[in-house]
Design a protein around this motif. Structure first.
Motif, PDB file in Angstrom:
ATOM      1  N   GLY A  73      49.906  21.910 -59.860  1.00 16.68           N
ATOM      2  CA  GLY A  73      51.143  21.374 -60.419  1.00 16.68           C
ATOM      3  C   GLY A  73      51.834  20.354 -59.544  1.00 16.68           C
ATOM      4  N   LEU A  74      52.099  20.695 -58.291  1.00 15.44           N
ATOM      5  CA  LEU A  74      52.797  19.754 -57.417  1.00 15.44           C
ATOM      6  C   LEU A  74      51.958  18.513 -57.119  1.00 15.44           C
ATOM      7  CD1 LEU A  74      54.678  22.183 -55.001  1.00 15.44           C
ATOM      8  CD2 LEU A  74      55.564  20.967 -56.999  1.00 15.44           C
ATOM      9  N   PRO A  75      50.649  18.642 -56.874  1.00 21.52           N
ATOM     10  CA  PRO A  75      49.860  17.420 -56.708  1.00 21.52           C
ATOM     11  C   PRO A  75      49.854  16.540 -57.970  1.00 21.52           C
ATOM     12  CG  PRO A  75      48.676  19.279 -55.791  1.00 21.52           C
ATOM     13  CD  PRO A  75      49.872  19.838 -56.520  1.00 21.52           C
ATOM     14  N   LEU A  76      49.869  17.160 -59.124  1.00 21.08           N
ATOM     15  CA  LEU A  76      49.924  16.405 -60.380  1.00 21.08           C
ATOM     16  C   LEU A  76      51.234  15.626 -60.464  1.00 21.08           C
ATOM     17  CD1 LEU A  76      48.805  15.683 -63.187  1.00 21.08           C
ATOM     18  CD2 LEU A  76      49.919  17.749 -64.038  1.00 21.08           C
ATOM     19  N   ILE A  77      52.351  16.303 -60.177  1.00 20.08           N
ATOM     20  CA  ILE A  77      53.650  15.638 -60.203  1.00 20.08           C
ATOM     21  C   ILE A  77      53.662  14.482 -59.206  1.00 20.08           C
ATOM     22  CG2 ILE A  77      56.118  15.903 -59.720  1.00 20.08           C
ATOM     23  CD1 ILE A  77      55.817  18.836 -60.689  1.00 20.08           C
ATOM     24  N   ALA A  78      53.147  14.711 -58.012  1.00 19.75           N
ATOM     25  CA  ALA A  78      53.110  13.664 -56.981  1.00 19.75           C
ATOM     26  C   ALA A  78      52.304  12.461 -57.456  1.00 19.75           C
ATOM     27  CB  ALA A  78      52.526  14.215 -55.692  1.00 19.75           C
ATOM     28  N   GLU A  82      56.487   7.930 -59.030  1.00 15.97           N
ATOM     29  CA  GLU A  82      56.432   6.887 -58.004  1.00 15.97           C
ATOM     30  C   GLU A  82      56.837   7.463 -56.649  1.00 15.97           C
ATOM     31  OE1 GLU A  82      59.314   3.334 -57.686  1.00 15.97           O
ATOM     32  OE2 GLU A  82      57.536   2.588 -58.740  1.00 15.97           O
ATOM     33  N   ARG A  83      57.865   8.315 -56.662  1.00 17.41           N
ATOM     34  CA  ARG A  83      58.302   9.045 -55.470  1.00 17.41           C
ATOM     35  C   ARG A  83      58.541  10.488 -55.886  1.00 17.41           C
ATOM     36  NH1 ARG A  83      61.239   4.574 -55.381  1.00 17.41           N
ATOM     37  NH2 ARG A  83      63.235   5.551 -55.832  1.00 17.41           N
ATOM     38  N   PHE A  84      58.352  11.407 -54.934  1.00 13.42           N
ATOM     39  CA  PHE A  84      58.399  12.842 -55.244  1.00 13.42           C
ATOM     40  C   PHE A  84      58.771  13.599 -53.979  1.00 13.42           C
ATOM     41  CE2 PHE A  84      55.529  16.544 -54.697  1.00 13.42           C
ATOM     42  CZ  PHE A  84      56.100  17.409 -55.619  1.00 13.42           C
ATOM     43  N   SER A  85      59.632  14.589 -54.121  1.00  8.55           N
ATOM     44  CA  SER A  85      59.939  15.460 -52.980  1.00  8.55           C
ATOM     45  C   SER A  85      60.287  16.855 -53.478  1.00  8.55           C
ATOM     46  CB  SER A  85      61.096  14.897 -52.143  1.00  8.55           C
ATOM     47  OG  SER A  85      62.311  14.938 -52.866  1.00  8.55           O
ATOM     48  N   VAL A  86      60.041  17.820 -52.615  1.00  6.12           N
ATOM     49  CA  VAL A  86      60.415  19.206 -52.879  1.00  6.12           C
ATOM     50  C   VAL A  86      61.272  19.643 -51.698  1.00  6.12           C
ATOM     51  CG1 VAL A  86      59.612  21.568 -53.235  1.00  6.12           C
ATOM     52  CG2 VAL A  86      58.255  19.655 -54.098  1.00  6.12           C
ATOM     53  N   THR A  87      62.471  20.135 -51.990  1.00  2.71           N
ATOM     54  CA  THR A  87      63.375  20.574 -50.933  1.00  2.71           C
ATOM     55  C   THR A  87      63.924  21.958 -51.241  1.00  2.71           C
ATOM     56  OG1 THR A  87      65.247  19.459 -51.991  1.00  2.71           O
ATOM     57  CG2 THR A  87      64.070  18.224 -50.298  1.00  2.71           C
TER      58      THR A  87
END
Length: 108
Positions: A73-78, A82-87
């Motif tokens: 999921g997270l690699p797909l979103i990334a 264009e830009r992606f972060s998880v905090t």
């Protein structure tokens, strides 16, 4: 919102899939201990970009050995954004921020 902002069809598809994946992660992972909880999807247009944030007040990012997903999921979103972060916000939970261009750049 993306459609009203003038996002092209490929961008609309990317936003739909990325937001769906982020919300699915909230449901499957964020509240795994309690079984329920709230989440927020915030969307903001900034010039020719669309900023989308999915946040929850769940248990945060923790390893899950019994994960029902494939872990993509997270690699797909990334890949879609264009830009992606998880905090991890100070109050707990998880915040996934994604930025999408409203228009695809074409090669000249």
């Amino acid at each position: 919102m993306a459609r009203r902002a003038g996002a092209e069809a490929p961008v609309l598809d990317a936003v739909r899939l990325a937001v769906s994946e982020a919300v699915s992660n909230v449901i499957v992972h964020g509240y795994r201990e309690t079984g329920s909880g709230a989440f927020t999807v915030a969307i903001e247009q900034a010039g020719d970009e669309l900023n989308v944030t999915v946040s929850d007040a769940g248990c945060g990012m923790q390893p899950r050995m019994d994960s029902p997903g494939a872990g993509l999921g997270l690699p797909l979103i990334a890949n879609l954004a264009e830009r992606f972060s998880v905090t991890a916000p100070p109050g707990g939970g998880t915040e996934v921020s994604m930025t999408f261009p409203l228009r695809m750049l074409t090669a000249a």
